[in-house]
Motif scaffolding. Sequence first.
Motif, mmCIF file in Angstrom:
data_model
loop_
_atom_site.group_PDB
_atom_site.id
_atom_site.type_symbol
_atom_site.label_atom_id
_atom_site.label_comp_id
_atom_site.label_asym_id
_atom_site.label_seq_id
_atom_site.Cartn_x
_atom_site.Cartn_y
_atom_site.Cartn_z
ATOM 1 N N ALA A 178 -0.871 -6.841 7.717
ATOM 2 C CA ALA A 178 0.448 -6.835 8.335
ATOM 3 C C ALA A 178 0.523 -5.818 9.478
ATOM 4 N N LEU A 179 -0.081 -4.667 9.297
ATOM 5 C CA LEU A 179 -0.082 -3.657 10.347
ATOM 6 C C LEU A 179 -0.829 -4.155 11.585
ATOM 7 N N ARG A 180 -1.944 -4.844 11.360
ATOM 8 C CA ARG A 180 -2.731 -5.359 12.482
ATOM 9 C C ARG A 180 -1.972 -6.451 13.238
ATOM 10 N N ILE A 181 -1.321 -7.340 12.489
ATOM 11 C CA ILE A 181 -0.541 -8.403 13.135
ATOM 12 C C ILE A 181 0.619 -7.807 13.922
ATOM 13 N N ALA A 182 1.275 -6.809 13.332
ATOM 14 C CA ALA A 182 2.404 -6.171 14.009
ATOM 15 C C ALA A 182 1.971 -5.555 15.331
ATOM 16 N N GLU A 183 0.833 -4.879 15.305
ATOM 17 C CA GLU A 183 0.346 -4.235 16.522
ATOM 18 C C GLU A 183 -0.050 -5.264 17.577
ATOM 19 N N GLN A 184 -0.773 -6.294 17.154
ATOM 20 C CA GLN A 184 -1.255 -7.289 18.103
ATOM 21 C C GLN A 184 -0.123 -8.129 18.691
ATOM 22 N N ALA A 185 0.874 -8.427 17.868
ATOM 23 C CA ALA A 185 1.967 -9.298 18.316
ATOM 24 C C ALA A 185 3.150 -8.521 18.889
ATOM 25 N N GLY A 186 3.122 -7.183 18.776
ATOM 26 C CA GLY A 186 4.219 -6.387 19.278
ATOM 27 C C GLY A 186 5.498 -6.572 18.487
ATOM 28 N N THR A 219 7.616 -5.771 14.463
ATOM 29 C CA THR A 219 7.723 -4.754 13.427
ATOM 30 C C THR A 219 6.864 -5.131 12.226
ATOM 31 N N TYR A 220 6.637 -4.132 11.364
ATOM 32 C CA TYR A 220 5.878 -4.384 10.138
ATOM 33 C C TYR A 220 6.564 -5.447 9.288
ATOM 34 N N ASP A 221 7.870 -5.342 9.111
ATOM 35 C CA ASP A 221 8.594 -6.312 8.286
ATOM 36 C C ASP A 221 8.507 -7.717 8.867
ATOM 37 N N GLU A 222 8.537 -7.818 10.200
ATOM 38 C CA GLU A 222 8.393 -9.133 10.823
ATOM 39 C C GLU A 222 6.999 -9.695 10.591
ATOM 40 N N ALA A 223 5.985 -8.823 10.600
ATOM 41 C CA ALA A 223 4.619 -9.274 10.331
ATOM 42 C C ALA A 223 4.483 -9.757 8.890
ATOM 43 N N VAL A 224 5.108 -9.045 7.958
ATOM 44 C CA VAL A 224 5.099 -9.468 6.555
ATOM 45 C C VAL A 224 5.723 -10.850 6.420
ATOM 46 N N GLN A 225 6.853 -11.053 7.106
ATOM 47 C CA GLN A 225 7.515 -12.359 7.046
ATOM 48 C C GLN A 225 6.631 -13.447 7.633
ATOM 49 N N MET A 226 5.890 -13.133 8.687
ATOM 50 C CA MET A 226 4.994 -14.103 9.303
ATOM 51 C C MET A 226 3.904 -14.533 8.316
ATOM 52 N N ILE A 227 3.360 -13.561 7.590
ATOM 53 C CA ILE A 227 2.324 -13.877 6.601
ATOM 54 C C ILE A 227 2.910 -14.721 5.478
ATOM 55 N N MET A 228 4.090 -14.354 5.015
ATOM 56 C CA MET A 228 4.717 -15.126 3.941
ATOM 57 C C MET A 228 4.997 -16.559 4.402
ATOM 58 N N ASN A 229 5.391 -16.722 5.645
ATOM 59 C CA ASN A 229 5.633 -18.072 6.163
ATOM 60 C C ASN A 229 4.349 -18.894 6.174
ATOM 61 N N SER A 230 3.230 -18.249 6.494
ATOM 62 C CA SER A 230 1.954 -18.967 6.520
ATOM 63 C C SER A 230 1.544 -19.443 5.137
ATOM 64 N N LEU A 231 2.065 -18.756 4.112
ATOM 65 C CA LEU A 231 1.779 -19.139 2.722
ATOM 66 C C LEU A 231 2.773 -20.181 2.203
ATOM 67 N N GLY A 232 3.698 -20.589 3.041
ATOM 68 C CA GLY A 232 4.731 -21.520 2.612
ATOM 69 C C GLY A 232 5.927 -20.822 2.014
ATOM 70 N N GLY A 233 5.967 -19.509 2.148
ATOM 71 C CA GLY A 233 7.082 -18.727 1.625
ATOM 72 C C GLY A 233 6.768 -18.125 0.264
ATOM 73 N N ILE A 234 7.350 -16.957 -0.006
ATOM 74 C CA ILE A 234 7.273 -16.308 -1.316
ATOM 75 C C ILE A 234 8.709 -16.165 -1.810
ATOM 76 N N PRO A 235 9.141 -16.967 -2.769
ATOM 77 C CA PRO A 235 10.529 -16.915 -3.205
ATOM 78 C C PRO A 235 11.016 -15.515 -3.583
ATOM 79 N N LEU A 236 10.127 -14.693 -4.128
ATOM 80 C CA LEU A 236 10.529 -13.338 -4.500
ATOM 81 C C LEU A 236 10.842 -12.493 -3.263
ATOM 82 N N GLY A 237 10.311 -12.900 -2.113
ATOM 83 C CA GLY A 237 10.609 -12.208 -0.870
ATOM 84 C C GLY A 237 9.669 -11.089 -0.503
ATOM 85 N N ARG A 238 8.582 -10.930 -1.238
ATOM 86 C CA ARG A 238 7.632 -9.860 -0.948
ATOM 87 C C ARG A 238 6.312 -10.142 -1.651
#
Length: 259
Positions: A193-201, A203-222
């Motif tokens: 997540a830190l690497r994606i955040a840096e490369q894409a410019g 935030t960390y939380d936005e990078a986490v959401q991007m990863i969760m979206n790639s997994l089809g979502g995590i209902p628990l939210g994290r």
Amino acid sequence: MTPFISLQGRRALITGGTSGAGAATVALFQVLGARVLTTARTKPTDFSGASFIEADLTTKTGVQSVVDAVQEEFGGLDILINVLGGSSAPSGGFAALSDEEWDKEFALNFFPAVRLDRALIPSMLDQGTGVVIHVTSIQNRLPLPEATTGYASAKAALNTYSKSLSKEVSPKGVRVVRVSPGWIADRGTNGLALRIAEQAGITYDEAVQMIMNSLGGIPLGRPAAPEEVADLIAFLASDRAASITGTEHVIDGGTVPTA
């Protein structure tokens, strides 16, 4: 008051025990009273507590060195936990996976468990008791074709092998169970997540959401925390789970959309 879970005096080998869920499992087992031997390719400079052996478990000689260390340290084993796993395969789908990449995925994610089991389970059978836990992945049923086909296939093989092994050894007193995590990450320190955040410019939380979206979502939210995976492993290794064998236990925040 008697604690809900105790591993007092149990002899445990935990592979991949220097980071993530493996390190969390090593720490928890020590708190619960187990005698722990762990292994990784290199020993971190800040590592302390459990007994440690440097070994490359993708090789037969590395596995043998760990087996020898178990015998020297404990003279036998009560709990065998294979946390080791990961992937360095390139993205690009199936066509990007050469024979060498396929070999690396199975050498890391499948064969270490098979070889350690073959060497260490016989002594468990002789004593009539033992627990084997294989950490697989939800990707055995939910692969990401862009980048994890090889990893997912190796974990699926581990899943099937584990089930067959459980049917063979459970009647003789050795339980075999599987723990299948989804995405595991420490909040704020996850490298991906830190690497994606840096490369894409972003935030960390936005990078986490991007990863969760790639997994089809995590209902628990994290993602799951390493300590949460360790809690599940400890329960399954304990006498509280004495009638649990041959089963897969998913800890993925609801990622897999089917039961």
